[in-house]
Enzyme design. Sequence first.
Site, PDB file in Angstrom:
ATOM      1  N   GLU A 116       0.853  -1.208   0.000  1.00 19.81           N
ATOM      2  CA  GLU A 116       0.000   0.000   0.000  1.00 19.81           C
ATOM      3  C   GLU A 116       0.883   1.250   0.000  1.00 19.81           C
ATOM      4  O   GLU A 116       0.730   2.169   0.808  1.00 19.81           O
ATOM      5  CB  GLU A 116      -0.987   0.024   1.175  1.00 19.81           C
ATOM      6  N   GLU A 130      -0.086   9.672  10.072  1.00 17.01           N
ATOM      7  CA  GLU A 130       0.043   8.675   8.999  1.00 17.01           C
ATOM      8  C   GLU A 130       0.735   9.202   7.750  1.00 17.01           C
ATOM      9  O   GLU A 130       1.510   8.482   7.108  1.00 17.01           O
ATOM     10  CB  GLU A 130      -1.331   8.112   8.616  1.00 17.01           C
ATOM     11  N   HIS A 207     -12.137   7.679  14.071  1.00 13.28           N
ATOM     12  CA  HIS A 207     -11.124   7.489  15.111  1.00 13.28           C
ATOM     13  C   HIS A 207      -9.852   8.303  14.916  1.00 13.28           C
ATOM     14  O   HIS A 207      -9.006   8.363  15.793  1.00 13.28           O
ATOM     15  CB  HIS A 207     -10.720   6.014  15.158  1.00 13.28           C
ATOM     16  N   ARG A 209      -6.633  10.706  14.682  1.00 14.76           N
ATOM     17  CA  ARG A 209      -6.120  11.699  15.630  1.00 14.76           C
ATOM     18  C   ARG A 209      -6.449  13.136  15.254  1.00 14.76           C
ATOM     19  O   ARG A 209      -6.748  13.967  16.117  1.00 14.76           O
ATOM     20  CB  ARG A 209      -4.595  11.570  15.760  1.00 14.76           C
TER      21      ARG A 209
END
Length: 364
Positions: A116, A130, A207, A209
């Site tokens: 990915e 991320e 969810h 951050r």
Amino acid sequence: MKTAMIFGTRPEAIKMAPLYKKMKEKGIEAKIIATAQHREMLDQVLELFEIKPDYDLNIMKKGQTLSELTSRLVTKIDEILKKEKFDNILVHGDTTSTFLGSLAAFYNKIPVGHVEAGLRTNDIYNPYPEEMNRRLTGTIAQYHFAPTQKAKENLLKENIDEKNITITGNTVIDALLWVKQNKQKDIEKIKEKYNIKDKKYILITMHRRENWGEPIESVMKAIKKYINENKEMHIVFPVHLNPVVRETVNKILGKEEKAILIDPVEYLEFIALMDASHYIMTDSGGIQEEAPSLGKPTLVLRKTTERPEAIKAGTAKLIGTEEKEVYQAMKEMETEQYEKMSKASNPFGDGTASEKIIQFLKNK
Ligand code: UD1
Ligand code: UDP
């Protein structure tokens, strides 16, 4: 070829499980180093796919911070990489386990394959952390398994050598198909279990951050307003175990009768819940990739996306997190837009990603 896969959260496990199973099927020596950055949510996935990690670092602490997690991870992974000699290490996506797995591999001069690879928003705080995790992993990795053409182009822009990139589709489709083929689902029983028999519902998850605090609050308020006005519509919300997320969701929706708040469910049940939903609202990456395979439109609760393919294909719509805009987007799902989105086709792959990754590695 002796491979190790390093992962630790629910979505990484879902997306690496089919690759691991395919490698085993082909007699390739593959080991799993589970960081267990997630505990319960990881175990649910490992059980479903009947996978037992060779190493389990059991790293999770309740309410862990990014820095604590980082320091614990690199030391523990390093110990294992020194003990066993791997020809390559495979990591997935963009979590802290992904980045630290690649860094530890680099310190031990082991080539890294990034599954990915190439997703980008080009905003280092969206999603946070991320976007940075995947960029750093991309810099360390020698092999890049891009799910789409667009992901490959992102890597080329960063001067990654084209011969080290291959387009594979996303392994999440392999996972979805594996579950459909190998596990019986009794949707009626699942509906009974969650008290949703004969109920029309929107499936929600949230969810990330960057959405903690005000953004989650605004979205919950929009949902509350909508379900109070719209008699038949319910929501089903498996709430992430992160305590920060749970507190905000419970504060606003905890007492709403039509808001069915449950703990995270195992993957098989989640697929069934997606399948039986009217549509989905989420800030998750993986769900955006899976939902179109089940014909379910997705409203994306984020400001940016690294999955523009979904927007372009018409399977998803980026609606942000402002209360008014979220409410408006829910109203629009009452129009012909709903049918259009339901019928759009999945741009993320055809279930052959694991096979393509293995072929590429064998030729190296
Ligand atoms: C992590 C990843 C995120 C990924 C998400 C998938 C990082 C920094 N974040 O976010 O990229 O999208 O997983 O879900 O890598 N907890 C439990 N049990 C569990 C899992 C979590 O109790 O099985 C609670 C713990 O209190 C833990 C907290 O959730 O400290 C946060 O977990 P963490 O992995 O740090 O972050 P996520 O928000 O789950
Ligand atoms: N999922 C699950 N149970 C749940 C919620 C989600 O099994 O209660 C699955 C979902 O089908 C998808 C993955 O978990 O494959 C998404 O995980 P998450 O949203 O935590 O992470 P992200 O995709 O954003 O990285």
